[in-house]
Design a protein around this motif. Structure first.
Motif, PDB file in Angstrom:
ATOM      1  N   LEU A  37       1.449  -1.150   0.095  1.00 59.14           N
ATOM      2  CA  LEU A  37      -0.385   0.027  -0.027  1.00 59.14           C
ATOM      3  C   LEU A  37       0.838   0.786  -0.123  1.00 59.14           C
ATOM      4  N   CYS A  83      -5.068   1.261  -4.293  1.00 57.10           N
ATOM      5  CA  CYS A  83      -5.155   1.659  -3.100  1.00 57.10           C
ATOM      6  C   CYS A  83      -5.880   1.927  -1.798  1.00 57.10           C
ATOM      7  N   TYR A  84      -7.521   1.983  -2.798  1.00 56.98           N
ATOM      8  CA  TYR A  84      -8.491   1.780  -2.063  1.00 56.98           C
ATOM      9  C   TYR A  84      -8.819   0.064  -1.399  1.00 56.98           C
ATOM     10  N   TYR A  87      -6.095  -1.427   0.832  1.00 54.35           N
ATOM     11  CA  TYR A  87      -6.408  -0.680   1.942  1.00 54.35           C
ATOM     12  C   TYR A  87      -7.396  -2.019   2.920  1.00 54.35           C
ATOM     13  N   TYR A  90      -6.241  -4.798   3.805  1.00 53.15           N
ATOM     14  CA  TYR A  90      -5.518  -5.005   4.593  1.00 53.15           C
ATOM     15  C   TYR A  90      -6.581  -5.105   6.046  1.00 53.15           C
ATOM     16  N   TYR A  97      -6.675   0.522  11.573  1.00 53.57           N
ATOM     17  CA  TYR A  97      -5.511   1.741  11.567  1.00 53.57           C
ATOM     18  C   TYR A  97      -6.294   2.956  12.673  1.00 53.57           C
TER      19      TYR A  97
END
Length: 136
Positions: A37, A83-84, A87, A90, A97
């Motif tokens: 990421l 990226c989204y 994430y 993740y 986060y």
């Protein structure tokens, strides 16, 4: 044949691709997915710099060079979506986060935390409020 983008553009994107393969293969690793990421986010920045510095629309480019610039721009437009999605992967793997700036906090509330590894010591003196009153 002239190259429009430098070799650093290809090296940066291929290295992030290699890290992405590592993140997919190791499904239980949070480190792999966070490195992927971070690499994606860095390549968004470097792709913008590479395209803005090395692409000159006034120059006469051949069909192959125009196609390669078009694909580079298309890749740049798809990277925020990537990226989204990374994430979300993740978060599915258990990543959390937390964002902390002074008083403002995001994350889990730890105010009701009770340690379970320590036993409470018995009181040395009995509590006078709980004992029966002596008749006079």
């Amino acid at each position: 044949m002239s190259h429009v983008l430098p070799a650093s553009y290809a090296w940066g994107n291929f290295s992030v691709l290699a890290v992405g393969i590592w993140a997919i293969v190791q499904r239980d690793s949070l480190d792999a997915i966070i490195v992927f990421l971070t690499g994606l986010q860095l390549t968004v920045l470097t792709d913008i710099i590479h395209i803005s510095v090395f692409y000159h629309p006034a120059s006469h480019l051949g069909a192959v060079n125009r196609f390669s610039i078009g694909m580079a721009i298309f890749s740049l437009l798809l990277k925020p979506v990537s990226c989204y999605l990374v994430y979300r992967m993740y978060q599915e793997r258990g990543g959390e986060y937390t964002f902390n700036i002074g008083v403002i906090r995001a994350g889990r509330d730890r105010g009701t935390y009770e340690p379970i590894d320590q036993q409470e010591a018995p009181a040395q003196w009995p509590d006078s409020s709980k004992t029966a009153q002596q008749p006079y």
